[in-house]
Every structure is written in structure tokens, then in C-alpha cells.
Design a protein around this motif. Structure first.
Motif, PDB file in Angstrom:
ATOM      1  N   ARG A  83      38.065  30.004  48.803  1.00 14.47           N
ATOM      2  CA  ARG A  83      38.726  31.313  48.665  1.00 14.47           C
ATOM      3  C   ARG A  83      37.722  32.439  48.432  1.00 14.47           C
ATOM      4  N   GLU A  84      38.167  33.641  48.763  1.00 10.72           N
ATOM      5  CA  GLU A  84      37.419  34.836  48.353  1.00 10.72           C
ATOM      6  C   GLU A  84      37.538  34.944  46.845  1.00 10.72           C
ATOM      7  N   ASN A  85      36.483  35.409  46.182  1.00 15.89           N
ATOM      8  CA  ASN A  85      36.596  35.547  44.730  1.00 15.89           C
ATOM      9  C   ASN A  85      37.156  36.924  44.385  1.00 15.89           C
ATOM     10  N   GLU A  86      38.473  37.031  44.404  1.00 13.05           N
ATOM     11  CA  GLU A  86      39.101  38.346  44.169  1.00 13.05           C
ATOM     12  C   GLU A  86      39.272  38.649  42.684  1.00 13.05           C
ATOM     13  N   CYS A  89      35.028  35.272  38.469  1.00  9.02           N
ATOM     14  CA  CYS A  89      34.833  33.950  37.867  1.00  9.02           C
ATOM     15  C   CYS A  89      35.092  34.055  36.365  1.00  9.02           C
ATOM     16  N   ASN A  92      39.160  32.546  39.386  1.00  6.41           N
ATOM     17  CA  ASN A  92      39.454  32.350  40.803  1.00  6.41           C
ATOM     18  C   ASN A  92      39.205  30.912  41.270  1.00  6.41           C
ATOM     19  N   CYS A  93      39.216  29.980  40.311  1.00  8.75           N
ATOM     20  CA  CYS A  93      38.886  28.602  40.680  1.00  8.75           C
ATOM     21  C   CYS A  93      39.870  28.060  41.693  1.00  8.75           C
ATOM     22  N   CYS A  96      36.173  28.765  44.857  1.00  4.09           N
ATOM     23  CA  CYS A  96      35.916  30.078  45.432  1.00  4.09           C
ATOM     24  C   CYS A  96      34.493  30.160  46.003  1.00  4.09           C
ATOM     25  N   ASN A  97      34.262  31.251  46.736  1.00  4.37           N
ATOM     26  CA  ASN A  97      32.999  31.372  47.472  1.00  4.37           C
ATOM     27  C   ASN A  97      31.801  31.745  46.602  1.00  4.37           C
ATOM     28  N   GLN A  98      32.020  31.888  45.276  1.00  4.39           N
ATOM     29  CA  GLN A  98      30.859  32.116  44.401  1.00  4.39           C
ATOM     30  C   GLN A  98      30.337  30.820  43.811  1.00  4.39           C
TER      31      GLN A  98
END
Ligand code: SF4
Ligand code: SF4
Length: 566
Positions: A83-86, A89, A92-93, A96-98
Motif C-alpha cells: 500500500r501507499e503510506n497515506e 508509520c 499504515n501497516c 506499506c511501501n515504507q
């Protein structure tokens, strides 16, 4: 007074409102401790001890960089479901993309029901009041999700809970995990069911369990009463005897450590590991995570850190272990060795505050512990491994079809097959050549007393076999031939939560997404337990826990009494 030293800045959580707040990790000179300090605008100041040994804390941070285990070791998953981290952190678990590290272990709770009610456990139906239990088909969906992760998926599946042995379909679940492609299946258990029956242990082995993670907090009755509510000291030894009789090896002893309650039992647990070295391959200490609102004084009193554990192990062993390696130390080794034989890789790229691992060899004759460093120049071997990995990553030999710019899709089928075969053979030859180069180079890092090597030849043969034909099966053979891995994973809580750590987490929980049952949420362990577990399980729970805590306590008492009589 000497000035405090800022080690790094990170983001943590406010233990009251669980919102992100900036935090500083500092070397506090007057106490000679490493502390995390943070302030929530609404709820005030918080501080927590990360280490009682600042020199060692600083060493491990630098060590990973010096030997080059992390640089160029990219494992972040790249699938479409990332997922995009909208929300930022750690909100957004899922994943996510981070997130920086691929999971090594896929952990799945089979139920939150349990046949004990341990004061140190927060993941059971008695504590939560509801029953969470994914169906067999939901488990298939979760397992399949994990096996689809690219570029590096988890090789290990950890079946957890609650108490997973309460599921009647456990053997089928284990077989399904194997069929779906996990190469190492671990079962977390309190051992009650295994203590009851050797036959049950045999069936677990036949179904395909590779490792039993047995909670094992000590040997004294008082320890068990405080930690688990009832005296399980004899029951735990019965589990080990039954596993031995059933040939169920690969047992890991898992002590949860609470300062002042069982930290004096560290040596006792290591002695048990030594006594059962034919089936026990690891002791994995887990300092307790602290939940609920507590005062700074109580927090300071209860907090047990990896540095405290290292001191205790060395007190027990007479200063035997000079270096406790951060888990990420071996993160290129665990990719390179499987790469040689085109097996599944995993990269242990966790943060160095998350834990450590070291191997000790138990001398067959004297029963003394001997650290691996006595026989291998570990630093030299690791540096050489990391350099070889870098060479392999950078100078991957091009495929012949690429060199000669052949567009295989335009060829007749038979020539397409020949082109593919030629590419595969070139790749295999390259892997073989690099393996020979690596093995020849690695030999010079072995050292030590020839007599000891001859006496403990199984250990050394298994080590050589592991290097030559790696795979998790070989790791297990190595560990069961007189070697015990002593390690620690220091799970986080809201007091010491650290985004630098959790973004590199490699133990990921799998649950069905309650908002879209076609999807699976993949949530880093410490984030799941600190933030997400309760909310998600409550949504997924299909029924309430009808029993009162008093009823559960009564059931536990009767069960333990019955077991004591057998
Ligand atoms: S812990 Fe990982 S998955 Fe969760 S929000 Fe942070 S980076 Fe994303
Ligand atoms: S589970 Fe927690 S302690 Fe372990 S690697 Fe993940 S973040 Fe670190």
C-alpha cells in the motif's frame, strides 16, 4: 557533570494516546545508560532504558556497517498489494511501501483460545473477552499471500496463538503450510498437549513440524507460579522427554524474562538446553513487553534489556561470549548460501536493537560451552561472505540470449526451449563457479584446537555440509550436532517503540483484512501487538468468550493437577 551524548533521533509513540512523537536516543553520562526520551504535548515526558551498556550499544551499531552486512542488501517487498503510506508509520501497516525488510517469518495465530491463563500474556481469549479463530480456508488464503511475496518471501511459517494445539485440524494446517511452500514450520506452544502424549509429539513430527517453540521460563516452581499462574516445572520437563522419545527435535526454549521474577533462572534454562542438546537447538530469550500505564520508577524497575541479558549470560558462563552479534550480521550470509544452490533466500535485515544471536558448541566430553569464535574467525568469514555477496549482486553474468540480443519470442518453440536451457546452464555454471570460489576462500577462516575438532567431528562435518549444500534442513542438522543458538528478540512496547526498528521488522503477522475479506493484512509483529491486534481481532472475532476468568482458572487448575498425576 559530563554532557549527555545524542546517539540518534527517531519517532516513537506516546504510551498514553499512542500518537507518533519525536524521540531521542541518548547516552546518559551520569547513569551510564542508553535512554529513549520523548515528550507528548498532551501527556508529558517519558523515558525508558534501552541499554545498561552504552559502549556495547555503540559497538553493535557500528559493527554491522563495518562488516558491510546491510549496504546493498535490499529485500523490501515489491508486490502490487503493497500500500501507499497515506496514514504514516506505524498506522499504515498491511504492508506499506515504507517497509524496508522482507519478512523471514510469517506468523499466524490459529486461535486466541488457550488452556492456560498466563499473567504475562495479552493475546488470549480470557484477557480479551472474544474468540478469534481463522477458518481453515482463511488460513490457506493467508499462507498463499505470504508465499507470493516478491522478491524474497518468508521461508518460515510460525503457527502461534493463543495455544495452537487446541485446534483439532492442526495436523492438516501444518501439512497445508508445507504444501503451499514453506520450508520450515515452527509451532509455538505452552507444551500442555505435548506433555500429555508421546503419540501427539510423533504426529506433530509426521505432519511436518520442524521446530517446537516451547515457552520455558525457568526450572523453579515459584517462577512458573508467578509467570504462568500455575507450577509447570515438571510438565515442561515431561514435554522435553516426550519430544525426545518421539524424535521431535528442533526444540527452542523460549524464556520470557521479567526482571526480579525469573532473570535469576537464565543459567538454569541454559543448563536444561545442554542436558537436552540432542533435541534442543536454540534458546531464544524474550524480555517481557510492558503494557498498561506504569510510573517511570516501575518502568525502570521492570525493564529488562538485551544488555542485562548479555551480562547475565556471561556471569553464568564465566565471560565466555565476547560478542553478541546483532541479528542483521548474517543478513548477506543467509542470502548468499541459498543463492549458490538456487534455494530460497532470506535476509535477516532487522535493526540492531531488535536482538542478537550467537552459537555455542557444547563439548561432547567435558560438556563445557565453547563459543564458535574459538574455531572460526567470525569477523573475517563474515566480511568475506559480504564481499562475495556484493560481487554476485553487482557482476551477475548476463544470459547468452541477452549478450547476443536474441528475441526468443520470435523463435520457433524448439529454439525457444534451447535458448532457455542455455541461459539456465550459464546461470548454474556461474553459481557453481562462485560457490567454489567462496568455499576455497572460506577455508582460511577456520582455526582452533585439532583435538577438539576431532572429538566434536559431527559438529564440524555438519558445519562444512551446511556451507557446501545450504538449506534450512542443514542448519537444523548443524544446530542439533552439539550446537546451541543463544539468541534474544526484544519485542517493543509503547515505551520503547521505535520506527527505525519496526520499519525493518522481519516477523510479520498475517490476518484477513476485516474491511475486505479478499485481502490479507501483513503486519510487522511489534506494530501488531502494540497498536493493531485488538482492533483487528475484535472485528474478526466470530463469538464471545463465554467463560469467566474464574471458570478458566478452575479449568487450568484441574488440567495441571491431572497432568501432575500422570
Ligand atoms: S511498520 Fe512497516 S508496514 Fe507498518 S506502517 Fe511502518 S513501514 Fe509501513
Ligand atoms: S518483531 Fe519487533 S523486535 Fe523482532 S524484528 Fe520485528 S520489530 Fe524487531
Amino acid at each position: 557533570m559530563e554532557q549527555n551524548e545524542l546517539i540518534r533521533r527517531t519517532i516513537s509513540l506516546c504510551p498514553e494516546c499512542l500518537q507518533n512523537i519525536p524521540a531521542e536516543v541518548i547516552w546518559e553520562k551520569n547513569t551510564n545508560r542508553v535512554m529513549m526520551k520523548k515528550t507528548c504535548a498532551e501527556h508529558g515526558d517519558f523515558e525508558d532504558r534501552l541499554s545498561s551498556n552504552p559502549e556495547e550499544y555503540m559497538w553493535r551499531g557500528k559493527y554491522i556497517d563495518e562488516i558491510g552486512s546491510i549496504e546493498g542488501n535490499i529485500t523490501a517487498p515489491t508486490n502490487d498489494f503493497i500500500r501507499e503510506n497515506e496514514l504514516g508509520c506505524p498506522y499504515n501497516c498491511g504492508l506499506c511501501n515504507q517497509h524496508i525488510s522482507a519478512p523471514n517469518i510469517a506468523i499466524v495465530d490459529l486461535t486466541n483460545r488457550c488452556n492456560l491463563r498466563c499473567p504475562v500474556c495479552f493475546a488470549n481469549s480470557a484477557a480479551s473477552g472474544y474468540i478469534y479463530e481463522p477458518t481453515f480456508e482463511e488460513l490457506r488464503q493467508i499462507f498463499t499471500h505470504f508465499r507470493s511475496i516478491k522478491p524474497i518471501g518468508p521461508v518460515s511459517l510460525q503457527l502461534s496463538g493463543g495455544e495452537p494445539t487446541l485446534r483439532n485440524d492442526l495436523f492438516d494446517i501444518i501439512r497445508m503450510g508445507r504444501d503451499i511452500g514453506f520450508v520450515h514450520i515452527m509451532l509455538t506452544t505452552n507444551g500442555i498437549k505435548l506433555a500429555k502424549s508421546v503419540e501427539y509429539c510423533r504426529q506433530l513430527k509426521e505432519a511436518g513440524v520442524d521446530a517446537v517453540y516451547l515457552s520455558f521460563d525457568g526450572t523453579e516452581p515459584e517462577t512458573w507460579k508467578k509467570m504462568r499462574g500455575v507450577d509447570l516445572s515438571k510438565i515442561k520437563m515431561k514435554v522435553l522427554d516426550n519430544c525426545r522419545e518421539a524424535g521431535l527435535d528442533g526444540v527452542g526454549l523460549i524464556p520470557t524474562l521479567v526482571r526480579g521474577v525469573n532473570d535469576h533462572e537464565i543459567g538454569n534454562v541454559l543448563d536444561v538446553a545442554k542436558e537436552y542438546q540432542d533435541i534442543v537447538s536454540a534458546v531464544i530469550f524474550q524480555p517481557v513487553s510492558l503494557t498498561g500505564r506504569i510510573s517511570i520508577e516501575d518502568l525502570n524497575q521492570m525493564r529488562y534489556t538485551t544488555s542485562d541479558l548479555k551480562d547475565a549470560i556471561n556471569k553464568y558462563s564465566g565471560g565466555l561470549i565476547k560478542k553478541f552479534y546483532p541479528i542483521a550480521t548474517a543478513s548477506k550470509l543467509t542470502r548468499l548460501l541459498p543463492w549458490f544452490d538456487n534455494e530460497q533466500q532470506f535476509g535477516t535485515t532487522s535493526h540492531d536493537d531488535c536482538g542478537f544471536a550467537t552459537f555455542c558448541i557444547v563439548d561432547r566430553e567435558t560438556k563445557e560451552w565453547k563459543p564458535l569464535e574459538n574455531f572460526v574467525d567470525v569477523d573475517g568469514l563474515l566480511k568475506f561472505t559480504n564481499e562475495t555477496f556484493d560481487v554476485v549482486m553487482k557482476r551477475k553474468i548476463p544470459k547468452p540470449t541477452k549478450i547476443f540480443k536474441i528475441n526468443t519470442s520470435k523463435l520457433p518453440k524448439i529454439f525457444q526451449k534451447i535458448a532457455e536451457f542455455t541461459d539456465d546452464m550459464t546461470d548454474l555454471a556461474y553459481r557453481g563457479a562462485m560457490k567454489s570460489y567462496y568455499m576455497a576462500g572460506a577455508v582460511k577462516f577456520f582455526k582452533g584446537d585439532l583435538n577438539f575438532i576431532i572429538k566434536n567431528k559431527d559438529t564440524f562435518f555438519n558445519f562444512i555440509k551446511l556451507m557446501w549444500a545450504p538449506g534450512l534442513g542443514r542448519v537444523k542438522d548443524f544446530m542439533l550436532s552439539g550446537n546451541i543458538m543463544i539468541s534474544c528478540m526484544h519485542f517493543q512496547d509503547s515505551y520503547n517503540f521505535d520506527l527505525d526498528r519496526v520499519k525493518r521488522c522481519l516477523v510479520h503477522y498475517g490476518v484477513i483484512d476485516p474491511d475486505d475479506p479478499n485481502k490479507v493484512l501483513q503486519i510487522p509483529f511489534c506494530s501488531y501487538n502494540t497498536l493493531h491486534r485488538e482492533k483487528i481481532e475484535r472485528k474478526l472475532a466470530k463469538r464471545k468468550e463465554e467463560r469467566t476468568t474464574e471458570q478458566i482458572d478452575q479449568e487450568v487448575k484441574i488440567l495441571v493437577e491431572q497432568l501432575g498425576k500422570n
